[in-house]
Design a protein around this motif. Structure first.
Motif, PDB file in Angstrom:
ATOM      1  N   GLY A  13       0.755  -1.167   0.082  1.00  0.00           N
ATOM      2  CA  GLY A  13       0.041   0.104   0.009  1.00  0.00           C
ATOM      3  C   GLY A  13       0.901   1.255  -0.022  1.00  0.00           C
ATOM      4  O   GLY A  13       0.283   2.408  -0.074  1.00  0.00           O
ATOM      5  N   GLY A  14       2.098   0.964   0.171  1.00  0.00           N
ATOM      6  CA  GLY A  14       3.062   2.240   0.149  1.00  0.00           C
ATOM      7  C   GLY A  14       2.862   3.212   1.114  1.00  0.00           C
ATOM      8  O   GLY A  14       3.269   4.443   0.997  1.00  0.00           O
ATOM      9  N   GLU A  15       2.317   2.877   2.403  1.00  0.00           N
ATOM     10  CA  GLU A  15       2.024   3.874   3.284  1.00  0.00           C
ATOM     11  C   GLU A  15       3.242   3.861   4.214  1.00  0.00           C
ATOM     12  O   GLU A  15       3.617   2.790   4.978  1.00  0.00           O
ATOM     13  CB  GLU A  15       0.815   3.529   4.234  1.00  0.00           C
ATOM     14  CG  GLU A  15      -0.467   3.651   3.379  1.00  0.00           C
ATOM     15  CD  GLU A  15      -1.670   3.490   4.161  1.00  0.00           C
ATOM     16  OE1 GLU A  15      -1.705   3.456   5.382  1.00  0.00           O
ATOM     17  OE2 GLU A  15      -2.665   3.140   3.623  1.00  0.00           O
ATOM     18  N   HIS A  16       4.033   4.698   4.711  1.00  0.00           N
ATOM     19  CA  HIS A  16       5.127   4.811   5.496  1.00  0.00           C
ATOM     20  C   HIS A  16       5.251   6.214   5.895  1.00  0.00           C
ATOM     21  O   HIS A  16       5.003   7.185   5.372  1.00  0.00           O
ATOM     22  CB  HIS A  16       6.180   4.342   4.881  1.00  0.00           C
ATOM     23  CG  HIS A  16       6.805   5.092   3.708  1.00  0.00           C
ATOM     24  ND1 HIS A  16       5.758   6.108   3.058  1.00  0.00           N
ATOM     25  CD2 HIS A  16       7.797   4.731   2.707  1.00  0.00           C
ATOM     26  CE1 HIS A  16       6.794   6.393   1.832  1.00  0.00           C
ATOM     27  NE2 HIS A  16       7.732   5.640   1.582  1.00  0.00           N
ATOM     28  N   GLU A  17       6.022   6.566   7.103  1.00  0.00           N
ATOM     29  CA  GLU A  17       6.150   7.726   7.534  1.00  0.00           C
ATOM     30  C   GLU A  17       7.282   8.379   6.844  1.00  0.00           C
ATOM     31  O   GLU A  17       8.536   7.761   6.721  1.00  0.00           O
ATOM     32  CB  GLU A  17       6.482   7.695   9.265  1.00  0.00           C
ATOM     33  CG  GLU A  17       5.247   7.619  10.052  1.00  0.00           C
ATOM     34  CD  GLU A  17       5.584   7.409  11.561  1.00  0.00           C
ATOM     35  OE1 GLU A  17       6.464   8.410  11.740  1.00  0.00           O
ATOM     36  OE2 GLU A  17       5.003   6.832  12.180  1.00  0.00           O
ATOM     37  N   PRO A  18       7.329   9.796   6.765  1.00  0.00           N
ATOM     38  CA  PRO A  18       8.536  10.358   6.006  1.00  0.00           C
ATOM     39  C   PRO A  18       9.595  10.481   7.283  1.00  0.00           C
ATOM     40  O   PRO A  18       9.485  10.243   8.161  1.00  0.00           O
ATOM     41  CB  PRO A  18       7.957  11.578   5.873  1.00  0.00           C
ATOM     42  CG  PRO A  18       6.801  11.906   6.365  1.00  0.00           C
ATOM     43  CD  PRO A  18       6.152  10.396   6.723  1.00  0.00           C
ATOM     44  N   ALA A  19      10.829  10.368   6.794  1.00  0.00           N
ATOM     45  CA  ALA A  19      12.094  10.379   7.494  1.00  0.00           C
ATOM     46  C   ALA A  19      11.812  11.830   8.403  1.00  0.00           C
ATOM     47  O   ALA A  19      11.281  12.845   7.885  1.00  0.00           O
ATOM     48  CB  ALA A  19      13.439  10.333   6.813  1.00  0.00           C
ATOM     49  N   PRO A  20      12.308  11.755   9.835  1.00  0.00           N
ATOM     50  CA  PRO A  20      12.068  13.012  10.314  1.00  0.00           C
ATOM     51  C   PRO A  20      13.208  13.947  10.046  1.00  0.00           C
ATOM     52  O   PRO A  20      14.439  13.840   9.552  1.00  0.00           O
ATOM     53  CB  PRO A  20      12.597  12.312  11.871  1.00  0.00           C
ATOM     54  CG  PRO A  20      13.405  11.238  11.753  1.00  0.00           C
ATOM     55  CD  PRO A  20      12.671  10.508  10.289  1.00  0.00           C
TER      56      PRO A  20
END
Length: 76
Positions: A13-20
């Protein structure tokens, strides 16, 4: 290996958090603008190098290793 990870991420699904980020996003823009401004002033400071000396005609020397071939035979 990297392509497999990308394919699995897309399949999930391609859902991930962007890098901080280590700073606010606007800080990156301000720093980049300041850096480019400094480089622009450095470039601008060299703009008068061609005006330091009077222009003199280059003499055609047939004994040069690589003679100027753009004198159209005037040096002979």
């Amino acid at each position: 290996m990297l392509l497999q990870q990308i394919a699995m991420t897309v399949a999930e699904g391609g859902e991930h958090e962007p890098a901080p980020l280590w700073a606010e996003p606007w800080v990156f823009g301000v720093v980049m603008f300041a850096l480019l401004l400094v480089l622009m002033f450095i470039t601008w400071s060299y703009s008068n190098l061609g005006n330091r000396h009077t222009i003199t005609e280059e003499h055609a020397d047939p004994h040069r290793q690589h003679p100027n071939k753009h004198d159209h035979g005037q040096g002979h």
